[in-house]
Scaffold this motif. Structure first.
Motif, PDB file in Angstrom:
ATOM      1  N   LEU A   9      -9.941  46.570  21.295  1.00 13.09           N
ATOM      2  CA  LEU A   9      -9.602  47.034  22.639  1.00 13.09           C
ATOM      3  C   LEU A   9      -9.194  48.507  22.643  1.00 13.09           C
ATOM      4  CD1 LEU A   9      -7.575  43.957  23.959  1.00 13.09           C
ATOM      5  CD2 LEU A   9      -9.960  44.552  24.443  1.00 13.09           C
ATOM      6  N   GLY A  10      -9.336  49.161  21.484  1.00 14.02           N
ATOM      7  CA  GLY A  10      -8.982  50.567  21.401  1.00 14.02           C
ATOM      8  C   GLY A  10      -7.518  50.837  21.174  1.00 14.02           C
ATOM      9  N   ARG A  11      -6.718  49.802  20.924  1.00  8.74           N
ATOM     10  CA  ARG A  11      -5.291  49.993  20.690  1.00  8.74           C
ATOM     11  C   ARG A  11      -5.049  50.429  19.250  1.00  8.74           C
ATOM     12  NH1 ARG A  11      -3.825  44.122  23.115  1.00  8.74           N
ATOM     13  NH2 ARG A  11      -5.183  43.672  21.330  1.00  8.74           N
ATOM     14  N   THR A  12      -4.181  51.415  19.065  1.00  8.82           N
ATOM     15  CA  THR A  12      -3.920  51.950  17.734  1.00  8.82           C
ATOM     16  C   THR A  12      -3.192  50.927  16.866  1.00  8.82           C
ATOM     17  OG1 THR A  12      -3.799  54.207  18.590  1.00  8.82           O
ATOM     18  CG2 THR A  12      -2.785  53.791  16.440  1.00  8.82           C
ATOM     19  N   VAL A  13      -3.743  50.674  15.683  1.00  9.89           N
ATOM     20  CA  VAL A  13      -3.130  49.762  14.715  1.00  9.89           C
ATOM     21  C   VAL A  13      -2.515  50.556  13.563  1.00  9.89           C
ATOM     22  CG1 VAL A  13      -3.568  47.840  13.122  1.00  9.89           C
ATOM     23  CG2 VAL A  13      -4.741  47.921  15.332  1.00  9.89           C
ATOM     24  N   HIS A  14      -3.221  51.589  13.098  1.00  7.50           N
ATOM     25  CA  HIS A  14      -2.702  52.481  12.064  1.00  7.50           C
ATOM     26  C   HIS A  14      -2.646  53.892  12.617  1.00  7.50           C
ATOM     27  CE1 HIS A  14      -2.752  49.723   8.563  1.00  7.50           C
ATOM     28  NE2 HIS A  14      -3.720  49.141   9.230  1.00  7.50           N
ATOM     29  N   PHE A  29      -8.248  47.499   6.169  1.00 10.73           N
ATOM     30  CA  PHE A  29      -8.135  46.411   5.194  1.00 10.73           C
ATOM     31  C   PHE A  29      -7.424  45.254   5.872  1.00 10.73           C
ATOM     32  CE2 PHE A  29      -6.060  45.144   0.856  1.00 10.73           C
ATOM     33  CZ  PHE A  29      -6.752  43.961   0.873  1.00 10.73           C
ATOM     34  N   THR A  30      -6.152  45.431   6.241  1.00 10.18           N
ATOM     35  CA  THR A  30      -5.421  44.439   7.027  1.00 10.18           C
ATOM     36  C   THR A  30      -4.730  45.175   8.178  1.00 10.18           C
ATOM     37  OG1 THR A  30      -3.255  44.619   5.949  1.00 10.18           O
ATOM     38  CG2 THR A  30      -4.911  43.246   4.848  1.00 10.18           C
ATOM     39  N   ARG A  31      -4.027  44.446   9.020  1.00 16.87           N
ATOM     40  CA  ARG A  31      -3.314  45.102  10.114  1.00 16.87           C
ATOM     41  C   ARG A  31      -2.131  45.928   9.626  1.00 16.87           C
ATOM     42  NH1 ARG A  31      -4.512  44.199  15.297  1.00 16.87           N
ATOM     43  NH2 ARG A  31      -6.285  42.815  15.630  1.00 16.87           N
ATOM     44  N   ASN A  32      -1.679  45.678   8.420  1.00 18.22           N
ATOM     45  CA  ASN A  32      -0.566  46.447   7.872  1.00 18.22           C
ATOM     46  C   ASN A  32      -0.981  47.448   6.810  1.00 18.22           C
ATOM     47  OD1 ASN A  32       1.630  45.324   9.360  1.00 18.22           O
ATOM     48  ND2 ASN A  32       1.523  43.491   8.097  1.00 18.22           N
ATOM     49  N   VAL A  33      -2.174  47.292   6.251  1.00 13.29           N
ATOM     50  CA  VAL A  33      -2.592  48.115   5.120  1.00 13.29           C
ATOM     51  C   VAL A  33      -3.977  48.686   5.387  1.00 13.29           C
ATOM     52  CG1 VAL A  33      -3.035  48.170   2.632  1.00 13.29           C
ATOM     53  CG2 VAL A  33      -1.214  46.720   3.535  1.00 13.29           C
ATOM     54  N   ALA A  34      -4.116  49.985   5.136  1.00 11.53           N
ATOM     55  CA  ALA A  34      -5.400  50.664   5.281  1.00 11.53           C
ATOM     56  C   ALA A  34      -5.809  51.268   3.942  1.00 11.53           C
ATOM     57  CB  ALA A  34      -5.318  51.761   6.340  1.00 11.53           C
ATOM     58  N   HIS A  82       0.335  51.726   3.608  1.00 10.36           N
ATOM     59  CA  HIS A  82       0.960  50.865   4.607  1.00 10.36           C
ATOM     60  C   HIS A  82       1.055  51.608   5.928  1.00 10.36           C
ATOM     61  CE1 HIS A  82       4.068  48.381   6.576  1.00 10.36           C
ATOM     62  NE2 HIS A  82       3.603  47.408   5.816  1.00 10.36           N
ATOM     63  N   ARG A  83       1.030  50.869   7.033  1.00 14.29           N
ATOM     64  CA  ARG A  83       1.067  51.515   8.344  1.00 14.29           C
ATOM     65  C   ARG A  83       2.357  52.301   8.575  1.00 14.29           C
ATOM     66  NH1 ARG A  83       0.809  46.833  12.740  1.00 14.29           N
ATOM     67  NH2 ARG A  83       1.066  48.621  14.121  1.00 14.29           N
ATOM     68  N   VAL A 136       2.835  54.733   0.590  1.00 16.24           N
ATOM     69  CA  VAL A 136       1.656  54.635  -0.265  1.00 16.24           C
ATOM     70  C   VAL A 136       1.846  53.456  -1.214  1.00 16.24           C
ATOM     71  CG1 VAL A 136       0.268  55.773  -2.026  1.00 16.24           C
ATOM     72  CG2 VAL A 136       1.128  57.088  -0.083  1.00 16.24           C
ATOM     73  N   LEU A 137       1.032  52.423  -1.059  1.00 12.59           N
ATOM     74  CA  LEU A 137       1.129  51.247  -1.921  1.00 12.59           C
ATOM     75  C   LEU A 137       0.365  51.451  -3.223  1.00 12.59           C
ATOM     76  CD1 LEU A 137       0.590  48.453   0.764  1.00 12.59           C
ATOM     77  CD2 LEU A 137       2.752  49.313  -0.149  1.00 12.59           C
TER      78      LEU A 137
END
Length: 239
Positions: A79-84, A94-99, A111-112, A116-117
């Motif tokens: 929907l165009g909403r910013t996740v990261h 990658f996931t909603r918490n990790v890019a 991580h969002r 840095v993981l």
């Protein structure tokens, strides 16, 4: 989803790309659309999921899409909403918490929150499932030199000891050595399961819960049998 009106301007350029999820069969094809030097995303019915307002559209995974506005990359949902949040480094979902982020030709996990993981030390990182990604060391030619698996917390689950790794079942990975030899790895431990020593080739795809496989026999020959989803021999090799 946003549906353009009948008077929506046609796209100047289109590029098909795939948004996978790593497990199951619910991936989907999408289309990058360019209009007036800006990019958006449309679905297979031509509906504009993301309007053409971005400088670039990057990789997509599990309902998340990397987009670039100016020099800043970010990850948005369908929907165009910013996740990261926006960053100058190249991002991939990658996931909603990790890019996945890349700088100076090397990739790591971010991580969002900005933590840095995994520092950018791999030639490439590719999501394998919603909780695991393959990490790759590359040759100067760009080919894979070695592959391992990292989880969404940044822990190395499988060392860089294989040429490539893919999902085999909900319980197992299929890993191939540089010499072509196959191993089935337990997803909970990352270790080869017992039947790996007998594999004479890659298992076939599952059908009704079983996968056909060629196994080495004690007399030095090979015979076909069947494995279940946990890699146990369901039908002894006798064919």
């Amino acid at each position: 989803d946003r549906t353009p009106g009948d008077d929506a301007a046609p796209a100047d350029q289109t590029e098909r790309f795939y948004m996978g999820v790593g497990e199951g069969s619910d991936g989907r094809w999408l289309t990058r659309i360019r209009r007036n030097d800006a990019w958006g995303v449309a679905d297979d019915d031509g509906r504009e999921i993301l309007p053409a307002r971005y400088a670039a559209i990057g990789l997509a995974f599990d309902g998340l899409i990397a987009v670039r506005s100016g020099e800043q990359w970010q990850i948005v949902d369908m929907l165009g909403r910013t996740v990261h949040p926006s960053r100058p480094e190249t991002l991939a979902p990658f996931t909603r918490n990790v890019a996945i982020f890349c700088e100076a030709g090397q990739c790591g996990l971010l991580h969002r929150s900005g933590q840095v993981l995994v520092p950018p030390r791999y030639g490439a990182i590719s999501p394998l499932s919603r909780r695991e990604a393959t990490v790759h060391v590359l040759k100067p030619s760009g080919e894979y030199e070695s592959t391992g698996i990292v989880d969404a917390q940044g822990h190395l689950r499988v060392p860089l000891a294989y040429y490539d790794i893919r999902l085999f079942s909900e319980n197992l990975w299929l890993a191939r050595d540089t010499d072509g030899r196959c191993n089935l790895l337990d997803r909970s431990s990352g270790q080869p399961i017992a039947v790996s020593a007998r594999l004479a080739g890659a298992p076939e795809a599952f059908h009704e819960g079983l996968a056909a496989i060629d196994l080495r026999t004690p007399n030095g020959g090979e015979a076909a049998g069947y494995l279940d989803a946990r890699g146990q021999i369901a039908i002894e090799p006798r064919f």
